[in-house]
Structure formats: structure tokens, C-alpha cells
Design an enzyme around this catalytic site. Structure first.
Site, PDB file in Angstrom:
ATOM      1  CG  LEU A   8      -1.778  -1.236   1.230  1.00  0.00           C
ATOM      2  CD1 LEU A   8      -2.516  -1.239   2.406  1.00  0.00           C
ATOM      3  CD2 LEU A   8      -2.711  -1.537   0.345  1.00  0.00           C
ATOM      4  N   GLY A  11      -1.151   6.555   0.364  1.00  0.00           N
ATOM      5  CA  GLY A  11      -1.515   7.267   0.976  1.00  0.00           C
ATOM      6  C   GLY A  11      -0.403   8.966   0.488  1.00  0.00           C
ATOM      7  NE  ARG A  15      -0.483   9.856  10.267  1.00  0.00           N
ATOM      8  CZ  ARG A  15      -0.392   8.503  10.708  1.00  0.00           C
ATOM      9  NH1 ARG A  15      -0.685   8.279  11.388  1.00  0.00           N
ATOM     10  NH2 ARG A  15      -0.646   7.612   9.684  1.00  0.00           N
ATOM     11  CE  LYS A  22       3.233   6.958   5.501  1.00  0.00           C
ATOM     12  NZ  LYS A  22       2.564   6.762   7.107  1.00  0.00           N
ATOM     13  NE  ARG A 331      31.353  17.080 -12.331  1.00  0.00           N
ATOM     14  CZ  ARG A 331      30.504  17.224 -13.059  1.00  0.00           C
ATOM     15  NH1 ARG A 331      28.981  16.808 -13.533  1.00  0.00           N
ATOM     16  NH2 ARG A 331      31.566  17.877 -13.833  1.00  0.00           N
ATOM     17  CG  ASN A 384      34.210  20.149 -21.182  1.00  0.00           C
ATOM     18  OD1 ASN A 384      34.476  21.221 -20.173  1.00  0.00           O
ATOM     19  ND2 ASN A 384      33.280  18.927 -19.773  1.00  0.00           N
TER      20      ASN A 384
HETATM   21  C1  UD1 Z   1      -2.113   1.000   9.669  1.00  0.00           C
HETATM   22  C2  UD1 Z   1      -3.393  -0.003  10.440  1.00  0.00           C
HETATM   23  C3  UD1 Z   1      -2.928   0.464  11.834  1.00  0.00           C
HETATM   24  C4  UD1 Z   1      -1.590  -0.044  12.341  1.00  0.00           C
HETATM   25  C5  UD1 Z   1      -0.823   0.683  11.550  1.00  0.00           C
HETATM   26  C6  UD1 Z   1       0.389  -0.005  11.931  1.00  0.00           C
HETATM   27  C7  UD1 Z   1      -5.607   0.474   8.607  1.00  0.00           C
HETATM   28  C8  UD1 Z   1      -6.264   1.533   9.377  1.00  0.00           C
HETATM   29  N1  UD1 Z   1      -4.678   1.185  10.163  1.00  0.00           N
HETATM   30  O1  UD1 Z   1      -2.613   2.439  10.471  1.00  0.00           O
HETATM   31  O2  UD1 Z   1      -3.873  -0.969  12.421  1.00  0.00           O
HETATM   32  O3  UD1 Z   1      -1.343  -0.402  13.039  1.00  0.00           O
HETATM   33  O4  UD1 Z   1      -1.148   0.911  10.328  1.00  0.00           O
HETATM   34  O5  UD1 Z   1       1.882   0.854  11.000  1.00  0.00           O
HETATM   35  O6  UD1 Z   1      -5.068   0.138   8.035  1.00  0.00           O
HETATM   36  N2  UD1 Z   1      -2.933   4.067   2.655  1.00  0.00           N
HETATM   37  C9  UD1 Z   1      -3.250   3.404   0.899  1.00  0.00           C
HETATM   38  N3  UD1 Z   1      -4.528   4.430   0.525  1.00  0.00           N
HETATM   39  C10 UD1 Z   1      -5.042   4.809   1.468  1.00  0.00           C
HETATM   40  C11 UD1 Z   1      -4.571   4.912   2.748  1.00  0.00           C
HETATM   41  C12 UD1 Z   1      -2.952   4.808   2.944  1.00  0.00           C
HETATM   42  O7  UD1 Z   1      -2.423   3.472   0.140  1.00  0.00           O
HETATM   43  O8  UD1 Z   1      -6.196   5.543   1.195  1.00  0.00           O
HETATM   44  C13 UD1 Z   1      -1.054   3.230   2.677  1.00  0.00           C
HETATM   45  C14 UD1 Z   1      -0.451   4.360   3.033  1.00  0.00           C
HETATM   46  O9  UD1 Z   1       0.227   5.279   1.937  1.00  0.00           O
HETATM   47  C15 UD1 Z   1       0.539   3.940   3.572  1.00  0.00           C
HETATM   48  C16 UD1 Z   1      -0.116   1.994   4.347  1.00  0.00           C
HETATM   49  O10 UD1 Z   1      -1.626   2.263   3.471  1.00  0.00           O
HETATM   50  O11 UD1 Z   1       1.903   3.191   2.596  1.00  0.00           O
HETATM   51  C17 UD1 Z   1      -0.650   2.806   6.098  1.00  0.00           C
HETATM   52  O12 UD1 Z   1      -1.388   4.017   6.158  1.00  0.00           O
HETATM   53  P1  UD1 Z   1      -1.817   4.935   6.855  1.00  0.00           P
HETATM   54  O13 UD1 Z   1      -2.249   6.012   6.970  1.00  0.00           O
HETATM   55  O14 UD1 Z   1       0.029   4.847   7.388  1.00  0.00           O
HETATM   56  O15 UD1 Z   1      -1.460   3.870   8.857  1.00  0.00           O
HETATM   57  P2  UD1 Z   1      -1.885   3.523   9.839  1.00  0.00           P
HETATM   58  O16 UD1 Z   1      -2.697   5.272  10.301  1.00  0.00           O
HETATM   59  O17 UD1 Z   1      -0.569   3.985   9.983  1.00  0.00           O
HETATM   60 CA    CA Z   2       1.431   3.911   8.330  1.00  0.00          CA
END
Ligand code: UD1
Ligand code: CA
Length: 458
Positions: A8, A11, A15, A22, A331, A384
Site C-alpha cells: 500500500l 497515501g 503527518r 511518504k 562523477r 570541454n
Molecule cells: C495502519 C493500520 C493500523 C496499524 C498501522 C501499522 C488501518 C486502518 N490501520 O494505520 O491498524 O497499526 O497501519 O503501521 O489500516 N494507504 C493507501 N491508501 C489509503 C490510505 C493509506 O494506499 O487510502 C497506504 C499508505 O500510503 C501507507 C499504508 O497504506 O503506506 C498505511 O497507511 P497509514 O495511513 O500510514 O495507516 P496507519 O494510520 O499507520
Molecule cells: Ca503508518
């Protein structure tokens, strides 16, 4: 049976409070998403890798290229919604391991162990959990009679649930068909109005499928990177692990806390790395080399017995027994031969040098091919660039270039020739020749008379 991985990475990373998506943030100069993909490859258990991209998707695609296939999540409606976007690609029976793109410390061991556990337990769903002294920010694992019941996000948790130390790492292994049938049933009725992937747990549990947690003991590996502080902490853990591995295999490090070695770097034994040094990308450091202090080496190869001090080396190679620095810059495919001396304030770009080349001070060598036993005097340069195009310089063997010479390219300086100091050359120099291209010296005598210079008279 087919084994899929879904990563995934759609996102935004709100934060992080910055521009880059990210999962593209680097640790030890490598984007965090690349760690996950490389470790999935290393685990050798996955048949197909799918990465969900959305926010600034091209940045992620430029990092991973064709190492994975892609699913698109145009609007970031939650982790459950992100996985739904893979439905058309996960068509075969089997299982899928789902990983968040923001957990770069998950290594191939964790992936392998979790999969072995899932298969042995004959589970329909395995959730990888871990115990954290400070669980804040993570989803909590809810159990009844020690059986997994649900995952509750921090923002939806009661005060009592917030006290639970066992958290969801965000890694799941789940039967393919069951994954998408349960995702069809999740809603966004929660504190963040998102479709939570975590909600599949209670849905699958209700239908009496076989589910359980796999507890990851080394909890630091499950660190999710949500802000720049967490990024620096993960980087420092990784740095420490990598340095330890090298020191235990015969690489000496002086003040290792200031030394950064990327995780694709190879260093042979009996190498010494001095403080404030970065060796990253696909770099290789051969036996008995001495690297640092204050040196950056990226995607470069350093040969046996080479010494590099206070210098920058990018996408280049230095062959055996040569010395580089202090304050040299190599380089864009510079290839430095054996027994060279590349000294103070010397820049070498897209050029190759033969053996025993010397440019000890203040030189620029660009787009040049240089033979063996060539000396480049202090202040000499290859010219050059004419403001529009770049041209090549070719120098044969046994050539002596005096100080402060300008070699205007394109130009060929043939074997055994000598270039007088201060010359500006724009014609080729044949073999065995002394080339002088400067005005001769005129001495005006008695210019200084009676304690005064000529122009000061009277
Ligand atoms: C998520 C979990 C949480 C867990 C934590 C571990 C859920 C609802 N929560 O929370 O239980 O403890 O991870 O680190 O799953 N992303 C998408 N599309 C979206 C939202 C997120 O691709 O619509 C991706 C983000 O880019 C990220 C990953 O999913 O790489 C996790 O998303 P993030 O928002 O970081 O979840 P947490 O709040 O950390
Ligand atoms: Ca996370």
C-alpha cells in the site's frame, strides 16, 4: 495456488508535513518502498507483486519501475479501499500478503516466517502483531479467550482498549477470495470516515473462518514511518544494524555513529572507514581500502588498497592502489586507473585515466580519455564546453602537461608529448613533441629605480 503481495503506497503521508509522497522518503539514501519490494523479492516466496499507488504516483513508479505491477487508487479513502483496487489483478486462488509501504524495517525473514506460520496453521487470515511498550498510533489487537476478535484503530478505541500493548503491524496474510468478499462488506462508519482494511478481521471472524495473530518478537522491525522523527529513528536503527554486520566481518569503523552505509553496499575485509562518511547505492569497496573521513561514495567501485579522503565519488570507479583527495570530486562515470594520484581540488567527470596518472592539485578533466603515465600539472584543465556543446579530449601515454594549461577540445595529444606550462592549445599535438602556446617573456630592465617603480616617478 498463487501467492500475491499487495503493497500500500497510495497515501499522501499527511503527518510527514512535506511534499514527497511518504513511501518515497529515503533511509540511507534508498526510498523506503524499495526496501519492501527488495525484501519481498529476497524472500522468494511471492509470485506476483502489486503496488497500490495514488498520490503523486509517478514518483513511486519511477522508483519501482517494472519490478512490480500497479493498481491505482485515485482517492485515498482508506487502507481497505486501497486493497479493493487490486481486485481485478488478484484472480487466481491462493493467498495474499498485504504490507504497508511505510515499514522499511520489515525484512525478508519476517515475511518468510509469517508465511510459514500461516501455512502451518492452515489459516484463512493471519494478522502479524507485535507488543509495544508505547502502542500509541497503532491499531490495537482485541482478543477474547486469547482468540483474535478484531482490530480497533487508536482513534476509535476506548480508554481501556488503548491500554492494550499488542498492536497491528499492518501485515496480513489472507485467502484471496475471502479477502475481496470481506472487503465488500466494510463501511467507513468510523472516526476517520475511511474504509479500514482492519475491519476484515471481525467480518472474517464472524463467519467462523480460521484466523489468528502471528506475534513478531523483534517489534522494532514493525515500526511504521508516519513522520520525519520516526524516519530518523528507523534510519538510525538500520544504520546501526548494517554497521554492526560489517564490523563483525572485518571492516573497521572509527566513530561508527557518524558512518552511513547503504544496505546494497558490499565492503570486503580489512577496509577502514573513517568518520562522517557515506557509502550508498550499489557501491563496492574492495580489500584494504581506506575510506574517509568526510567522504561520500554513491554507486561507485573502489579498488583494492585505494585511499579516499575528504572527497565525493558518484557513479564512478577507482582502480587498485590509487589515492583520491583530499577534496576531489569524481562523477558521471569517471574511471580512474591503477596507481593514480588524484589530489586536492581535482574534478574528474565522464573520463577515463590509464595507470600512473597524476593530477595532484587544482585540475579539471572532463570528457577525456587519458593513457598511462600522464601527469597533469597544477591548474591544468580540459576545455570541454563552448557554451553549447561538449567535446572530447584524447591524451596518449607518457604525456606531461605543465601547469595551468588549457586543452581546448576536441583535441588529441599524442604519446610522449610535453605541453609547456601556461599553454592554451587548440590544435592536436603529434607524438614526441613539445607544444608551447603562450607569448614569450619580455624583461624590461631598470623598471624599479631609486626606490620607486617607473609609473610612480615624480
Ligand atoms: C495502519 C493500520 C493500523 C496499524 C498501522 C501499522 C488501518 C486502518 N490501520 O494505520 O491498524 O497499526 O497501519 O503501521 O489500516 N494507504 C493507501 N491508501 C489509503 C490510505 C493509506 O494506499 O487510502 C497506504 C499508505 O500510503 C501507507 C499504508 O497504506 O503506506 C498505511 O497507511 P497509514 O495511513 O500510514 O495507516 P496507519 O494510520 O499507520
Ligand atoms: Ca503508518
Amino acid at each position: 495456488m498463487k501467492k500475491y503481495a499487495i503493497i500500500l503506497a497510495a497515501g499522501k503521508g499527511t503527518r510527514m508535513k512535506t511534499e514527497l509522497p511518504k513511501c518515497a522518503y529515503p533511509l540511507l539514501k534508498k526510498p523506503m518502498i524499495a526496501y519492501i519490494v527488495e525484501n519481498l523479492y529476497k524472500s522468494t516466496v511471492i509470485d506476483e507483486l502489486i503496488t497500490v499507488v495514488g498520490h503523486k504516483k509517478q514518483v513511486i513508479k519511477d522508483i519501482l519501475n517494472s519490478r512490480v505491477s500497479y493498481a491505482y487508487q485515485e482517492e485515498q479513502l482508506g487502507t481497505g479501499h486501497a486493497v479493493m483496487m487490486c481486485k481485478d489483478q488478484v484472480t487466481e486462488p491462493g493467498y495474499t500478503i498485504i504490507l504497508p509501504g511505510d515499514m522499511p524495517l520489515i525484512d525478508e525473514l519476517v515475511i518468510k516466517e509469517a508465511i510459514v506460520y500461516h501455512e502451518k496453521a492452515k489459516n484463512d487470515l493471519t494478522v502479524v502483531s507485535t507488543n509495544l511498550a508505547d502502542p500509541s498510533g497503532y491499531g490495537r489487537i482485541i482478543k477474547k479467550n486469547n482468540q483474535l476478535e478484531a482490530i480497533i484503530e487508536e482513534k476509535d478505541a476506548t480508554d481501556k482498549q488503548k491500554e492494550i500493548n499488542e498492536v497491528n503491524t499492518g501485515i496480513y496474510i489472507v485467502d484471496n477470495k475471502l479477502l475481496f468478499s470481506s472487503l465488500d462488506k466494510i463501511s467507513n462508519d468510523n472516526a476517520q470516515n475511511e474504509y479500514y482494511l482492519t475491519d476484515i478481521v471481525k467480518i472474517i471472524k464472524k463467519d467462523n473462518y480460521k484466523i489468528s495473530t502471528y506475534l513478531l518478537k523483534k517489534s522494532f522491525k514493525a515500526m511504521g514511518i508516519n513522520d520525519l522523527y520516526a524516519l530518523s529513528q528507523a534510519e538510525s536503527i538500520l544504520r546501526h544494524e548494517i554497521n554492526k554486520k560489517f564490523m563483525r566481518s572485518g571492516v573497521a569503523m572509527i566513530n561508527p555513529d557518524t558512518i552511513t552505509i547503504g544496505d546494497n553496499v558490499l565492503i570486503e575485509e580489512n577496509v577502514t572507514v573513517s568518520p562522517n562518511t557515506y557509502i550508498t547505492g550499489n557501491s563496492v569497496i574492495k580489500k584494504n581500502a581506506k575510506v574517509g573521513p568526510s567522504t561520500e561514495i554513491h554507486n561507485s567501485k573502489i579498488g583494492e588498497n585505494v585511499t579516499v579522503k575528504h572527497s565525493l565519488i558518484y557513479n564512478s570507479e577507482v582502480k587498485a592502489n590509487s589515492t583520491v583527495g583530499p577534496f576531489a570530486h569524481l562523477r558521471d562515470g569517471a574511471v580512474i586507473g591503477e596507481n593514480n594520484r588524484i589530489g586536492n581540488f581535482v574534478e574528474i567527470k565522464k573520463s577515463s585515466t590509464g595507470d600512473f596518472f597524476k593530477a595532484s592539485h587544482l585540475a579539471y578533466v572532463g570528457d577525456a580519455e587519458i593513457g598511462n603515465d600522464v601527469n597533469f600539472g597544477c591548474g591544468s584543465i580540459t576545455v570541454n564546453y563552448d557554451g553549447r556543446n561538449k567535446y572530447k579530449t584524447q591524451i596518449g601515454n607518457d604525456v606531461f602537461v605543465g601547469c595551468n594549461a588549457n586543452l581546448i577540445a576536441p583535441i588529441i595529444i599524442d604519446d610522449n608529448s610535453t605541453i609547456a606550462a601556461g599553454s592554451t592549445l587548440d590544435k592536436n599535438v603529434p607524438k614526441d613533441t613539445l607544444a608551447i602556446a603562450r607569448s614569450y617573456q619580455v624583461n624590461k630592465e631598470n623598471y624599479f629605480k631609486n626606490g620607486k617603480r617607473y609609473k610612480d616617478k615624480k
